[in-house]
Scaffold this motif. Structure first.
Motif, mmCIF file in Angstrom:
data_model
loop_
_atom_site.group_PDB
_atom_site.id
_atom_site.type_symbol
_atom_site.label_atom_id
_atom_site.label_comp_id
_atom_site.label_asym_id
_atom_site.label_seq_id
_atom_site.Cartn_x
_atom_site.Cartn_y
_atom_site.Cartn_z
ATOM 1 N N THR A 225 0.782 -1.191 0.049
ATOM 2 C CA THR A 225 0.045 0.101 0.069
ATOM 3 C C THR A 225 0.954 1.149 -0.069
ATOM 4 N N GLY A 226 0.386 2.398 -0.360
ATOM 5 C CA GLY A 226 1.092 3.766 -0.129
ATOM 6 C C GLY A 226 1.723 3.831 1.089
ATOM 7 N N ARG A 227 1.063 3.569 2.219
ATOM 8 C CA ARG A 227 1.611 3.756 3.467
ATOM 9 C C ARG A 227 2.769 2.740 3.717
ATOM 10 N N GLU A 228 2.550 1.478 3.261
ATOM 11 C CA GLU A 228 3.644 0.499 3.687
ATOM 12 C C GLU A 228 4.793 0.887 2.659
ATOM 13 N N ARG A 229 4.713 1.467 1.390
ATOM 14 C CA ARG A 229 5.837 1.863 0.691
ATOM 15 C C ARG A 229 6.467 2.936 1.404
ATOM 16 N N ASP A 230 5.783 3.910 2.261
ATOM 17 C CA ASP A 230 6.448 4.991 2.993
ATOM 18 C C ASP A 230 7.306 4.471 3.922
ATOM 19 N N VAL A 231 6.673 3.582 4.774
ATOM 20 C CA VAL A 231 7.350 2.644 5.716
ATOM 21 C C VAL A 231 8.378 1.907 5.510
ATOM 22 N N LEU A 232 8.501 1.384 4.224
ATOM 23 C CA LEU A 232 9.511 0.627 3.716
ATOM 24 C C LEU A 232 10.928 1.611 3.365
ATOM 25 N N ARG A 233 10.380 2.559 2.668
ATOM 26 C CA ARG A 233 11.488 3.684 2.391
ATOM 27 C C ARG A 233 12.335 4.038 3.663
ATOM 28 N N LEU A 234 11.440 4.239 4.823
ATOM 29 C CA LEU A 234 12.039 4.625 5.950
ATOM 30 C C LEU A 234 13.010 3.165 6.427
ATOM 31 N N VAL A 235 12.515 2.150 6.510
ATOM 32 C CA VAL A 235 13.182 0.795 7.018
ATOM 33 C C VAL A 235 14.565 0.776 6.166
ATOM 34 N N SER A 236 14.500 1.233 4.865
ATOM 35 C CA SER A 236 15.593 0.981 3.929
ATOM 36 C C SER A 236 16.754 2.221 4.387
ATOM 37 N N ASP A 237 16.314 3.155 5.030
ATOM 38 C CA ASP A 237 17.215 4.310 5.344
ATOM 39 C C ASP A 237 17.544 4.021 6.753
ATOM 40 N N THR A 254 1.550 0.955 15.618
ATOM 41 C CA THR A 254 1.302 0.993 14.121
ATOM 42 C C THR A 254 2.260 0.720 13.210
ATOM 43 N N ALA A 255 3.674 1.375 13.466
ATOM 44 C CA ALA A 255 4.629 1.198 12.565
ATOM 45 C C ALA A 255 5.108 -0.195 12.583
ATOM 46 N N SER A 256 5.255 -0.773 13.702
ATOM 47 C CA SER A 256 5.475 -2.270 13.858
ATOM 48 C C SER A 256 4.707 -3.199 13.097
ATOM 49 N N VAL A 257 3.468 -2.920 13.231
ATOM 50 C CA VAL A 257 2.414 -3.675 12.189
ATOM 51 C C VAL A 257 2.989 -3.501 10.836
ATOM 52 N N HIS A 258 2.983 -2.148 10.486
ATOM 53 C CA HIS A 258 3.448 -2.032 9.023
ATOM 54 C C HIS A 258 4.710 -2.844 8.401
ATOM 55 N N VAL A 259 5.687 -2.892 9.431
ATOM 56 C CA VAL A 259 6.860 -3.528 9.117
ATOM 57 C C VAL A 259 6.726 -4.847 8.917
ATOM 58 N N SER A 260 5.755 -5.633 10.141
ATOM 59 C CA SER A 260 5.536 -6.877 9.846
ATOM 60 C C SER A 260 4.755 -7.362 8.525
ATOM 61 N N ASN A 261 3.829 -6.394 8.072
ATOM 62 C CA ASN A 261 3.172 -6.782 6.924
ATOM 63 C C ASN A 261 4.136 -6.807 5.506
ATOM 64 N N LYS A 265 4.927 -9.615 2.938
ATOM 65 C CA LYS A 265 4.497 -9.162 1.452
ATOM 66 C C LYS A 265 5.992 -9.563 0.626
ATOM 67 N N LEU A 266 7.111 -9.304 1.380
ATOM 68 C CA LEU A 266 8.301 -9.386 0.578
ATOM 69 C C LEU A 266 8.828 -10.717 0.756
ATOM 70 N N GLY A 267 8.332 -11.506 1.566
ATOM 71 C CA GLY A 267 8.817 -12.985 1.852
ATOM 72 C C GLY A 267 10.364 -13.068 2.382
ATOM 73 N N VAL A 268 10.547 -12.009 3.279
ATOM 74 C CA VAL A 268 11.921 -11.859 4.022
ATOM 75 C C VAL A 268 11.561 -11.977 5.477
ATOM 76 N N SER A 269 12.798 -12.242 6.205
ATOM 77 C CA SER A 269 12.783 -12.447 7.598
ATOM 78 C C SER A 269 13.193 -11.211 8.402
ATOM 79 N N GLY A 270 13.777 -10.396 7.748
ATOM 80 C CA GLY A 270 14.315 -9.297 8.588
ATOM 81 C C GLY A 270 14.305 -7.968 7.961
ATOM 82 N N ARG A 271 14.665 -6.801 8.619
ATOM 83 C CA ARG A 271 14.640 -5.471 8.093
ATOM 84 C C ARG A 271 15.643 -5.285 6.943
#
Length: 295
Positions: A225-237, A254-261, A265-271
């Motif tokens: 989702t758009g919000r998950e993309r925003d979170v992933l951008r920050l995770v990548s940073d 809420t951030a933790s829930v987004h990271v888990s989702n 979806k990416l099929g990975v085990s960590g950040r």
């Protein structure tokens, strides 16, 4: 709308002085008056509110009210009867906007919108101001507001008369109409159609992509989702959940829930793996490098 407003006032609008009640009612009162052509009544309601002021923490009610008033003045700019008192009203609106907080992205976007409407009301409409408003709303999940500012940007572009501007305006109006039709927002849909007819634009439906074609954005293929993309951008940073929460104005939980989702979806085990996937797919090409990194 006028009937429902009267019912709301009868329920609690005359005896509850709390700003979370009287400010939304004032915004609706102003909007209904403007829509019915009673600009002087709309101005009287605005002046009443401005004389009282906006208590701290009421920006969520204040910005929509200022926006409604600024848009009403801009829409009535061509009416000779509206000229008297206009300059004072616009000055008061601009001054109120200076003191209303913009502590969240949504209110930054509203500030850009109000500023663009005030310039339109003064006859100084420019694509630059509306582009800033569109850019601000493109970062939010507010499709109706985005459609409205896209409609205004299209009008400003058409006023320049250039062919490139006409092409861009056509696409903006198509996007705005799609949202308006989906939401059943008939006034906006009609406004888009009127602007398109006046400019002799063809707003035919854009061709649908072939069913077998992959989505152009890898994030869409991953189901983000758009919000998950925003979170992933920050995770990548390299941001923590708390830092992500502060950046996006959400809770750490809420951030933790987004990271888990996202991990699911990416099929990975960590950040770290998630960041690697984002880098490999070039999800954030313009933001790939941090200030201290090199290629």
């Amino acid at each position: 709308a006028a009937r429902l407003l009267a019912e709301a006032r009868a329920a609690y609008g005359t005896h509850d002085p709390m700003p979370q009640h009287h400010l939304p009612l004032a915004a609706l009162t102003l909007g209904v008056a403007a829509a019915e052509g009673r600009l002087h009544d709309a101005r009287a309601e605005l002046v009443r509110v401005l004389d009282t002021g906006f208590p701290p923490g009421t920006q969520r009610y204040g910005w929509p009210l200022l926006l409604s008033a600024a848009a009403a003045e801009a829409d009535a700019r061509a009416l000779p009867a509206a000229e008297e008192g206009r300059a004072d009203i616009l000055d008061r609106l601009a001054e109120a906007a200076k003191h209303l907080t913009t502590g969240a992205p949504v209110w930054v976007a509203h500030e850009r919108w109000v500023r663009a409407e005030l310039h339109r009301a003064r006859g100084r409409d420019t694509p630059r101001l509306w582009s800033e408003a569109v850019t601000a709303f493109e970062r939010l999940e507010r499709p109706y507001d985005l459609a409205r500012v896209r409609h205004r940007l299209a009008g400003a572009l058409l006023a320049t008369g250039g062919e490139d501007e006409r092409a861009r305006a056509t696409e903006l109006l198509r996007l705005a109409r799609t949202v308006a039709d989906h939401l059943g927002a008939r006034p906006l849909s009609e406004a888009v159609a009127v602007l398109g007819r006046r400019a002799r634009l063809t707003l035919g439906r854009a061709a649908e992509p072939a069913p077998a074609s992959p989505p152009p954005d890898p994030a869409e293929a991953l189901g983000l989702t758009g919000r998950e993309r925003d979170v992933l951008r920050l995770v990548s940073d390299g941001r923590t959940n708390r830092q992500i929460a502060e950046e996006l104005f959400i809770s750490p939980k809420t951030a933790s829930v987004h990271v888990s989702n996202i991990l699911a979806k990416l099929g990975v085990s960590g950040r770290g793996e998630a960041a690697a996937v984002a880098h490999r797919l070039a999800l954030f090409p313009a933001e790939r490098l941090t200030s201290g990194s090199t290629e």
